[in-house]
Design a protein around this motif. Structure first.
Motif, PDB file in Angstrom:
ATOM      1  N   ARG A 305       0.586  -1.119   0.372  1.00  0.00           N
ATOM      2  CA  ARG A 305      -0.401  -0.015   0.147  1.00  0.00           C
ATOM      3  C   ARG A 305       0.728   1.268  -0.332  1.00  0.00           C
ATOM      4  O   ARG A 305       1.765   1.956   1.621  1.00  0.00           O
ATOM      5  N   ASN A 315       8.132  -1.023   4.624  1.00  0.00           N
ATOM      6  CA  ASN A 315       7.736  -1.818   4.091  1.00  0.00           C
ATOM      7  C   ASN A 315       8.031  -3.088   3.409  1.00  0.00           C
ATOM      8  O   ASN A 315       9.154  -4.278   3.575  1.00  0.00           O
ATOM      9  N   ASP A 338       4.650  -3.711   8.544  1.00  0.00           N
ATOM     10  CA  ASP A 338       3.011  -2.863   9.200  1.00  0.00           C
ATOM     11  C   ASP A 338       2.529  -3.852   8.057  1.00  0.00           C
ATOM     12  O   ASP A 338       2.423  -3.398   7.059  1.00  0.00           O
ATOM     13  N   GLU A 340      -0.576  -2.984   8.197  1.00  0.00           N
ATOM     14  CA  GLU A 340      -2.014  -2.077   7.394  1.00  0.00           C
ATOM     15  C   GLU A 340      -0.960  -1.899   5.692  1.00  0.00           C
ATOM     16  O   GLU A 340      -1.541  -0.868   4.658  1.00  0.00           O
ATOM     17  N   VAL A 341       0.537  -1.802   5.745  1.00  0.00           N
ATOM     18  CA  VAL A 341       1.179  -1.312   4.410  1.00  0.00           C
ATOM     19  C   VAL A 341       1.439  -2.499   3.324  1.00  0.00           C
ATOM     20  O   VAL A 341       1.395  -2.399   2.434  1.00  0.00           O
ATOM     21  N   VAL A 343       0.362  -6.611   2.100  1.00  0.00           N
ATOM     22  CA  VAL A 343      -0.513  -7.083   2.240  1.00  0.00           C
ATOM     23  C   VAL A 343      -0.303  -8.409   1.227  1.00  0.00           C
ATOM     24  O   VAL A 343       0.132  -8.689   0.406  1.00  0.00           O
TER      25      VAL A 343
END
Length: 364
Positions: A305, A315, A338, A340-341, A343
């Protein structure tokens, strides 16, 4: 002849603005005015009070504008600073020829983290060269998603003899007559080499079918062939990483506008890029097809992301380092990504399956 009372009152106001607060000259002027006021008692003529108020208002407005300008300049300076400048100069003392610049805490933390990870990348490269390993990093994703910036930070301090970026132009007339993968295979890594593909054979999965540069038959054949080809490469000793950089539609548009204004970035804009916004949903469908057909246990996708480019870079590097072995590696907790970053491909497929037909705007 003017009105003497009007001139006297105006003189008082002008003296207040000229000499400012607490100056010795200002005090003298005030005492003079007191003496005059004993001799001639005057009240402010109509309009003079308004005149003074307007002047004060104008001064305060001017001050506000100057402060805003100062803040904007500091912001521009921070954005325009060369990377690592903040951390390298943070302990320098004030001097005659030094200009103080405010830098956000996030930028300082980012630069410190990036430097630490780039040292780890050098350790890893030394291991790759010593063991004659072959490493291939594939970077795919939406236009203006931050692929190039991440690649730049990865190779920035690597030994150029053992690291190579491949960004192929559109195929020539001769290459169009060849097997599709042929021109990419010529660029595969040798022993002790790290090769980074800034776009790859996955052009045929998204860009080419969306823009009409290949037939439906060629697109379907590619999706069937590529998992087998990647399996052969891995079984023949190539370490393969596949990254898909995902950016939101709004953020992509902001970056396009920035590129149009910045003369140093205008080379990044192409007619194909400009159609990316119009064909956003078509690209989303092609992305879903690609992940479904090519995300395999042996060659999985990692989705990055990248609305925040700095977090995406850090990341992505952490993900690479967490998957490889080398001497003097830092603790694994310092390489945790992370969620959220970063996936996984399978998580992205599940998310898209659940929301593809809902009308919800999916991540790029």
């Amino acid at each position: 002849m003017g009105d003497p009372s009007r001139d006297l009152w105006k003189d008082r106001i002008d003296n207040t603005f000229v000499y400012g607060k607490g100056g010795s000259v200002a005090k003298k002027e005030k005492t003079k005015n007191k003496k005059k006021s004993k001799e001639v008692e005057v009240s402010p003529p109509e309009g003079i009070e308004e005149e003074g108020a307007k002047k004060k208002a104008n001064v305060s407005e001017h001050d506000k504008k100057e402060k805003k300008k100062g803040k904007k300049k500091d912001k521009k300076r921070e954005d325009g600073l060369k990377e690592h400048t903040a951390t390298s100069l943070i302990d320098k003392k004030k001097g005659k020829n030094r200009q103080a610049i405010w830098v956000s805490k996030f930028t300082l933390k980012y630069e410190e983290e990036l430097q630490k990870l780039q040292i780890e990348l050098l350790k890893w490269q030394k291991h790759v060269i010593t063991k004659e390993q072959k490493v291939l990093l594939i970077f795919e994703g939406r236009d203006a998603a931050g692929k190039g910036g991440t690649i730049k930070r990865i190779v920035e301090h690597l030994n150029p003899r053992g690291a190579r970026i491949v960004a192929l132009p559109k195929p020539s007339d001769r290459e169009r007559t060849q097997w599709y993968f042929q021109r990419y295979f010529q660029q595969l890594p040798s022993g002790g080499e790290i090769v980074l593909f800034d776009r790859s054979w996955y052009n045929r999965a998204m860009v080419e079918p969306t823009m009409g540069f290949c037939t439906d038959e060629e697109h379907k054949r590619f999706l069937k062939d590529v998992p087998l080809i990647e399996e052969i490469l891995i079984k023949n000793g190539i370490f393969l990483f596949k990254f898909f950089f995902s950016v939101s539609k709004e953020q992509q548009m902001r970056r396009f506008k920035s590129r149009m204004k910045d003369p140093l970035k205008q080379y990044k804009i192409s007619p194909v890029d400009m159609e990316a916004q119009e064909k956003w949903d078509d690209y989303t469908v092609r992305k879903f097809q690609m992940l479904n057909e090519t995300n395999r246990t042996i060659s999985p996708w990692a989705i990055i992301r990248s609305d925040n480019k700095k977090k995406a870079r850090l990341n992505c590097i952490k993900y690479i380092l967490s998957k490889v072995e080398y001497d003097n590696k830092i603790p694994s907790k310092e390489l945790q990504v992370d969620p959220e970053v970063v996936v996984s491909g399978i998580e992205e497929i599940k998310f898209m399956e659940d929301h593809l037909m809902t009308g919800m705007e999916l991540p790029g």
